[in-house]
Scaffold this active site. Structure first.
Site, PDB file in Angstrom:
ATOM      1  N   MET A 134      -0.170   0.976   5.326  1.00  0.00           N
ATOM      2  CA  MET A 134      -0.872   1.189   6.582  1.00  0.00           C
ATOM      3  C   MET A 134      -2.034   0.219   6.705  1.00  0.00           C
ATOM      4  O   MET A 134      -2.653  -0.154   5.717  1.00  0.00           O
ATOM      5  CB  MET A 134      -1.404   2.623   6.654  1.00  0.00           C
ATOM      6  CG  MET A 134      -2.128   2.966   7.948  1.00  0.00           C
ATOM      7  SD  MET A 134      -2.671   4.682   7.995  1.00  0.00           S
ATOM      8  CE  MET A 134      -3.533   4.709   9.567  1.00  0.00           C
TER       9      MET A 134
ATOM     10  N   SER B 251       0.853  -1.189   0.000  1.00  0.00           N
ATOM     11  CA  SER B 251       0.000   0.000   0.000  1.00  0.00           C
ATOM     12  C   SER B 251       0.891   1.242   0.000  1.00  0.00           C
ATOM     13  O   SER B 251       1.720   1.372  -0.892  1.00  0.00           O
ATOM     14  CB  SER B 251      -0.956  -0.020   1.201  1.00  0.00           C
ATOM     15  OG  SER B 251      -1.905   1.007   1.101  1.00  0.00           O
ATOM     16  N   THR B 252       0.765   2.104   0.989  1.00  0.00           N
ATOM     17  CA  THR B 252       1.516   3.360   1.000  1.00  0.00           C
ATOM     18  C   THR B 252       3.017   3.119   0.883  1.00  0.00           C
ATOM     19  O   THR B 252       3.598   2.392   1.684  1.00  0.00           O
ATOM     20  CB  THR B 252       1.229   4.145   2.299  1.00  0.00           C
ATOM     21  OG1 THR B 252      -0.175   4.240   2.479  1.00  0.00           O
ATOM     22  CG2 THR B 252       1.839   5.534   2.232  1.00  0.00           C
TER      23      THR B 252
ATOM     24  N   ASP C 152      -4.601  -5.011   6.082  1.00  0.00           N
ATOM     25  CA  ASP C 152      -5.064  -5.761   4.917  1.00  0.00           C
ATOM     26  C   ASP C 152      -4.077  -6.879   4.578  1.00  0.00           C
ATOM     27  O   ASP C 152      -2.900  -6.628   4.341  1.00  0.00           O
ATOM     28  CB  ASP C 152      -5.215  -4.817   3.714  1.00  0.00           C
ATOM     29  CG  ASP C 152      -5.842  -5.507   2.512  1.00  0.00           C
ATOM     30  OD1 ASP C 152      -6.505  -6.544   2.690  1.00  0.00           O
ATOM     31  OD2 ASP C 152      -5.665  -5.000   1.384  1.00  0.00           O
TER      32      ASP C 152
ATOM     33  N   HIS D 231      -2.490  -1.024  -3.527  1.00  0.00           N
ATOM     34  CA  HIS D 231      -3.676  -0.186  -3.375  1.00  0.00           C
ATOM     35  C   HIS D 231      -3.560   1.062  -4.247  1.00  0.00           C
ATOM     36  O   HIS D 231      -2.888   2.028  -3.884  1.00  0.00           O
ATOM     37  CB  HIS D 231      -3.856   0.221  -1.911  1.00  0.00           C
ATOM     38  CG  HIS D 231      -4.158  -0.919  -0.998  1.00  0.00           C
ATOM     39  ND1 HIS D 231      -3.851  -0.904   0.343  1.00  0.00           N
ATOM     40  CD2 HIS D 231      -4.731  -2.128  -1.228  1.00  0.00           C
ATOM     41  CE1 HIS D 231      -4.232  -2.044   0.901  1.00  0.00           C
ATOM     42  NE2 HIS D 231      -4.763  -2.810  -0.047  1.00  0.00           N
TER      43      HIS D 231
END
Length: 345
Positions: A285, A166-167, A288, A192
């Site tokens: 973050m 993700s991030t 998930d 993501h």
């Protein structure tokens, strides 16, 4: 203290929508909304925001130019809020190379205000924890990294590399893929990102690497040397068909607040790949994929989490570690070589 956010967008409707939706979060405060970078510059100095949301296509000064100036003089976490148009998607990916933390799609027929609100509030919370100077140093190191020929596998393998991020993941994924040879095991990835942006990101990686990198299509075969990235706004699963592995794309509700979801991909990997899976959890973050990575490990997969020191946000790897889902915790630069070793075993 709430996260202080400055909105920069030339559309009054977008400014009003973001202000309204972000105002619903108790831990986020919108301190200003600027119609262009010149007004934004003064607001940055006045309000000292923790995070900026930034449109790319604006009058007087484009968002990329403003982003470069901002990163040079006042490094602040920036989330790009851009159109789903192909040109806008490509520019947004370029912005992430220039130091933006993440990207969110503007609401459209295909991408609702509700989904956008969930995504952008989560990404603002994540961005507020990012060390932008460290992010810029990693981006510079990646650009300056001297090409090296990855160690090729001596034999073909039925392993499949399964990655969640993700991030900060766009950079981290590139780091890992750069260390894989052209005959590496097939790779499936959930990063993501919104619909449209994953295509531009995949095309960029495909132009740089010896691997075939593309946005996944329903029914694509997972093959050695091929990297399939889940399209934004669609879940991706792994399925077995005889002796072959395929990906399946699905719509449906958000899972763990995301679509695509790492949880969905990893759960399918535990069921369809079993011990043939090599699972990797990269920076991001939230949680998930943590529970499903444990299912992968229990099914015999080898699993790796990126270490805290090299993560932009040590959330998803941390939760996977706490879930007992991880065999090894490694710095980013060691993950690719370890995957080659595991695939050759």
């Amino acid at each position: 203290m709430p996260v202080r956010v400055l909105i920069v967008d030339d559309s009054s409707i977008v400014r009003q929508t973001l202000t309204r939706e972000l105002g619903k979060a108790a831990d986020i405060e919108v301190v200003g909304a600027a119609p262009d970078p010149f007004v934004a510059r003064d607001m940055v100095l006045k309000h000292k925001p923790d995070v900026i949301t930034l449109d790319i296509e604006m009058p007087r000064m484009d968002g990329i130019t403003f982003l470069h100036k901002l990163m040079k003089h006042v490094p602040i976490p920036v989330i790009v809020v851009s159109s789903l148009a192909q040109s806008g998607s490509q520019v947004a990916v370029d912005a992430m190379q220039a130091g933006a933390v993440d990207v969110v799609a503007k609401p459209s027929v295909a991408y609702s205000v509700g989904d956008m609100a969930i995504e952008i509030t989560d990404k603002i919370r994540a961005a507020s924890r990012v060390d932008v100077n460290a992010l810029l140093r990693r981006a510079t190191a990646l650009q300056k990294r001297s090409p090296k020929k990855p160690t090729a596998l001596s034999k073909t393998t039925n392993k499949v590399i399964v990655i969640g991020a993700s991030t900060g993941g766009t950079q981290a994924i590139e780091h890992v893929l750069r260390d894989l040879p052209s005959n590496a095991p097939g790779v499936v990835i959930v990063q993501h990102m919104p619909a449209g942006f994953t295509k531009s990101y995949s095309d960029r990686l495909n132009s740089m690497l010896p691997l075939e990198v593309r946005e996944a299509e329903d029914g694509d075969a997972i093959l050695p040397g091929r990297v399939l990235i889940a399209p934004g706004n669609r879940h991706m699963l792994v399925r077995r068909s005889g002796a072959r592995y395929l990906v399946e794309l699905k719509d449906g509700p958000l899972v763990m607040r995301h679509r695509p979801s790492v949880e969905v991909l990893f759960k399918s990997a535990s069921q369809s790949l079993g011990p043939n899976a090599l699972g990797v959890m990269l920076t991001g973050m939230g949680d998930d994929g943590a529970a499903a990575m444990r299912l992968m490990k229990d099914a015999g997969a080898k699993t790796i989490a990126q270490d805290e020191a090299t993560c932009v946000v040590f959330g998803m790897p941390k939760m996977a570690i706490q879930a007992g889902a991880v065999d090894q915790i490694l710095p980013l630069d060691s993950i690719g070589q370890e995957l080659i070793k595991l695939a050759s075993a």
